[in-house]
Design a protein around this motif. Sequence first.
Motif, PDB file in Angstrom:
ATOM      1  N   TYR A 246     -22.108  34.042   0.148  1.00  0.00           N
ATOM      2  CA  TYR A 246     -20.960  33.377   0.762  1.00  0.00           C
ATOM      3  C   TYR A 246     -21.120  33.150   2.267  1.00  0.00           C
ATOM      4  O   TYR A 246     -20.496  32.255   2.828  1.00  0.00           O
ATOM      5  CB  TYR A 246     -19.681  34.185   0.511  1.00  0.00           C
ATOM      6  CG  TYR A 246     -19.142  34.055  -0.880  1.00  0.00           C
ATOM      7  CD1 TYR A 246     -18.095  33.187  -1.151  1.00  0.00           C
ATOM      8  CD2 TYR A 246     -19.668  34.796  -1.938  1.00  0.00           C
ATOM      9  CE1 TYR A 246     -17.582  33.054  -2.430  1.00  0.00           C
ATOM     10  CE2 TYR A 246     -19.169  34.670  -3.215  1.00  0.00           C
ATOM     11  CZ  TYR A 246     -18.131  33.804  -3.457  1.00  0.00           C
ATOM     12  OH  TYR A 246     -17.627  33.676  -4.732  1.00  0.00           O
ATOM     13  N   GLU A 247     -21.922  33.957   2.933  1.00  0.00           N
ATOM     14  CA  GLU A 247     -22.010  33.937   4.396  1.00  0.00           C
ATOM     15  C   GLU A 247     -22.299  32.551   4.979  1.00  0.00           C
ATOM     16  O   GLU A 247     -21.635  32.149   5.947  1.00  0.00           O
ATOM     17  CB  GLU A 247     -23.049  34.949   4.881  1.00  0.00           C
ATOM     18  CG  GLU A 247     -22.919  35.299   6.362  1.00  0.00           C
ATOM     19  CD  GLU A 247     -23.533  34.261   7.298  1.00  0.00           C
ATOM     20  OE1 GLU A 247     -23.052  34.139   8.434  1.00  0.00           O
ATOM     21  OE2 GLU A 247     -24.478  33.555   6.893  1.00  0.00           O
TER      22      GLU A 247
ATOM     23  N   TYR B 119     -19.009  30.681   4.910  1.00  0.00           N
ATOM     24  CA  TYR B 119     -18.068  31.204   5.897  1.00  0.00           C
ATOM     25  C   TYR B 119     -18.494  30.803   7.312  1.00  0.00           C
ATOM     26  O   TYR B 119     -17.664  30.441   8.140  1.00  0.00           O
ATOM     27  CB  TYR B 119     -17.956  32.732   5.798  1.00  0.00           C
ATOM     28  CG  TYR B 119     -17.000  33.194   4.732  1.00  0.00           C
ATOM     29  CD1 TYR B 119     -15.628  32.982   4.868  1.00  0.00           C
ATOM     30  CD2 TYR B 119     -17.458  33.860   3.606  1.00  0.00           C
ATOM     31  CE1 TYR B 119     -14.741  33.412   3.895  1.00  0.00           C
ATOM     32  CE2 TYR B 119     -16.575  34.287   2.624  1.00  0.00           C
ATOM     33  CZ  TYR B 119     -15.223  34.065   2.775  1.00  0.00           C
ATOM     34  OH  TYR B 119     -14.339  34.481   1.816  1.00  0.00           O
TER      35      TYR B 119
ATOM     36  N   CYS C 237     -13.292  36.336  -1.785  1.00  0.00           N
ATOM     37  CA  CYS C 237     -12.654  35.140  -1.199  1.00  0.00           C
ATOM     38  C   CYS C 237     -11.190  35.354  -0.848  1.00  0.00           C
ATOM     39  O   CYS C 237     -10.607  34.545  -0.129  1.00  0.00           O
ATOM     40  CB  CYS C 237     -12.769  33.953  -2.150  1.00  0.00           C
ATOM     41  SG  CYS C 237     -14.443  33.418  -2.427  1.00  0.00           S
ATOM     42  N   ASP C 238     -10.585  36.426  -1.350  1.00  0.00           N
ATOM     43  CA  ASP C 238      -9.180  36.692  -1.051  1.00  0.00           C
ATOM     44  C   ASP C 238      -8.973  37.305   0.341  1.00  0.00           C
ATOM     45  O   ASP C 238      -7.849  37.330   0.834  1.00  0.00           O
ATOM     46  CB  ASP C 238      -8.569  37.616  -2.106  1.00  0.00           C
ATOM     47  CG  ASP C 238      -8.438  36.934  -3.459  1.00  0.00           C
ATOM     48  OD1 ASP C 238      -8.449  35.686  -3.503  1.00  0.00           O
ATOM     49  OD2 ASP C 238      -8.344  37.646  -4.475  1.00  0.00           O
TER      50      ASP C 238
ATOM     51  N   GLN D 172      -8.676  37.269   4.087  1.00  0.00           N
ATOM     52  CA  GLN D 172      -8.330  36.140   4.936  1.00  0.00           C
ATOM     53  C   GLN D 172      -9.046  36.131   6.276  1.00  0.00           C
ATOM     54  O   GLN D 172      -8.948  35.160   7.018  1.00  0.00           O
ATOM     55  CB  GLN D 172      -6.824  36.085   5.154  1.00  0.00           C
ATOM     56  CG  GLN D 172      -6.255  37.249   5.931  1.00  0.00           C
ATOM     57  CD  GLN D 172      -4.740  37.198   5.967  1.00  0.00           C
ATOM     58  OE1 GLN D 172      -4.103  36.644   5.086  1.00  0.00           O
ATOM     59  NE2 GLN D 172      -4.165  37.779   6.993  1.00  0.00           N
TER      60      GLN D 172
ATOM     61  N   LYS E 278      -7.244  27.201   4.610  1.00  0.00           N
ATOM     62  CA  LYS E 278      -8.009  27.285   3.365  1.00  0.00           C
ATOM     63  C   LYS E 278      -8.802  26.000   3.176  1.00  0.00           C
ATOM     64  O   LYS E 278      -8.310  24.909   3.479  1.00  0.00           O
ATOM     65  CB  LYS E 278      -7.042  27.465   2.197  1.00  0.00           C
ATOM     66  CG  LYS E 278      -7.717  27.676   0.851  1.00  0.00           C
ATOM     67  CD  LYS E 278      -6.713  27.707  -0.285  1.00  0.00           C
ATOM     68  CE  LYS E 278      -5.891  28.968  -0.285  1.00  0.00           C
ATOM     69  NZ  LYS E 278      -5.064  29.114  -1.501  1.00  0.00           N
TER      70      LYS E 278
ATOM     71  N   GLU F 269     -11.843  24.267   0.309  1.00  0.00           N
ATOM     72  CA  GLU F 269     -12.597  24.425  -0.928  1.00  0.00           C
ATOM     73  C   GLU F 269     -14.085  24.147  -0.688  1.00  0.00           C
ATOM     74  O   GLU F 269     -14.445  23.180  -0.021  1.00  0.00           O
ATOM     75  CB  GLU F 269     -12.055  23.474  -1.989  1.00  0.00           C
ATOM     76  CG  GLU F 269     -12.688  23.677  -3.353  1.00  0.00           C
ATOM     77  CD  GLU F 269     -12.069  22.780  -4.402  1.00  0.00           C
ATOM     78  OE1 GLU F 269     -11.141  23.249  -5.080  1.00  0.00           O
ATOM     79  OE2 GLU F 269     -12.510  21.623  -4.513  1.00  0.00           O
TER      80      GLU F 269
ATOM     81  N   GLU G 262     -14.723  27.317  -4.940  1.00  0.00           N
ATOM     82  CA  GLU G 262     -14.093  28.505  -4.365  1.00  0.00           C
ATOM     83  C   GLU G 262     -13.297  28.102  -3.136  1.00  0.00           C
ATOM     84  O   GLU G 262     -13.746  27.284  -2.337  1.00  0.00           O
ATOM     85  CB  GLU G 262     -15.145  29.533  -3.934  1.00  0.00           C
ATOM     86  CG  GLU G 262     -15.949  30.142  -5.049  1.00  0.00           C
ATOM     87  CD  GLU G 262     -15.221  31.234  -5.800  1.00  0.00           C
ATOM     88  OE1 GLU G 262     -14.074  31.565  -5.428  1.00  0.00           O
ATOM     89  OE2 GLU G 262     -15.801  31.758  -6.733  1.00  0.00           O
ATOM     90  N   ASN G 263     -12.130  28.690  -2.982  1.00  0.00           N
ATOM     91  CA  ASN G 263     -11.332  28.494  -1.770  1.00  0.00           C
ATOM     92  C   ASN G 263     -11.629  29.600  -0.803  1.00  0.00           C
ATOM     93  O   ASN G 263     -11.405  30.782  -1.108  1.00  0.00           O
ATOM     94  CB  ASN G 263      -9.840  28.482  -2.112  1.00  0.00           C
ATOM     95  CG  ASN G 263      -9.423  27.226  -2.824  1.00  0.00           C
ATOM     96  OD1 ASN G 263      -9.741  26.128  -2.381  1.00  0.00           O
ATOM     97  ND2 ASN G 263      -8.731  27.367  -3.926  1.00  0.00           N
ATOM     98  N   LEU G 264     -12.151  29.240   0.362  1.00  0.00           N
ATOM     99  CA  LEU G 264     -12.415  30.218   1.410  1.00  0.00           C
ATOM    100  C   LEU G 264     -11.321  30.131   2.456  1.00  0.00           C
ATOM    101  O   LEU G 264     -10.707  29.074   2.653  1.00  0.00           O
ATOM    102  CB  LEU G 264     -13.770  29.978   2.065  1.00  0.00           C
ATOM    103  CG  LEU G 264     -14.998  30.038   1.154  1.00  0.00           C
ATOM    104  CD1 LEU G 264     -16.271  29.956   1.985  1.00  0.00           C
ATOM    105  CD2 LEU G 264     -15.008  31.277   0.287  1.00  0.00           C
TER     106      LEU G 264
ATOM    107  N   CYS H 140     -10.065  31.051   6.527  1.00  0.00           N
ATOM    108  CA  CYS H 140     -10.478  31.315   7.900  1.00  0.00           C
ATOM    109  C   CYS H 140      -9.222  31.649   8.691  1.00  0.00           C
ATOM    110  O   CYS H 140      -8.226  30.929   8.610  1.00  0.00           O
ATOM    111  CB  CYS H 140     -11.185  30.093   8.492  1.00  0.00           C
ATOM    112  SG  CYS H 140     -11.754  30.339  10.196  1.00  0.00           S
TER     113      CYS H 140
END
Length: 139
Positions: free
Chosen positions: A10-11, A14, A66-67, A69, A121, A123, A131-133, A135
């Motif tokens: 995921y990094e 992000y 992903c949850d 925040q 958020k 996608e 996936e919804n990330l 920030c």
Amino acid sequence: MSIEDELKIYEPFYSSFKDEVLNFLLEIKNQHKTTVDIYNVDGRVKSAISVEEKINNLNGKLSKLCDLQDIAGVRVICHCTSDLERFDTILSEELKKKYTEIERQPRSGKSGYRGIHYIVKKEFEISGKKENLLCEIQL
């Protein structure tokens, strides 16, 4: 899969999201430099150790990475409260133009902290899955 292994996947997403939000905020800062005095704008992606500590502190209340925040975050530091309030008003309107899902979280406490947090958020397609990330923007 360990948190560290999952974060490795995921990094890059992000990091990209953090850079996008950081550049967006820098543009807004430059557009409004005559009306809002901002000291600094910077961003970061939490380390695997930090993420793991946060997850452990949640005692199983997290269903997936992903949850969280605040894995990706950007901080705007204003010189005074009036600048923070002006930038908050500007940012609230500008975020609506760029992101569809925004959550504003005013913070205050006995410590005197008067920050305002926004969660945006976006996608991403990660390993063939949408996936919804999230920030976090801290003012």
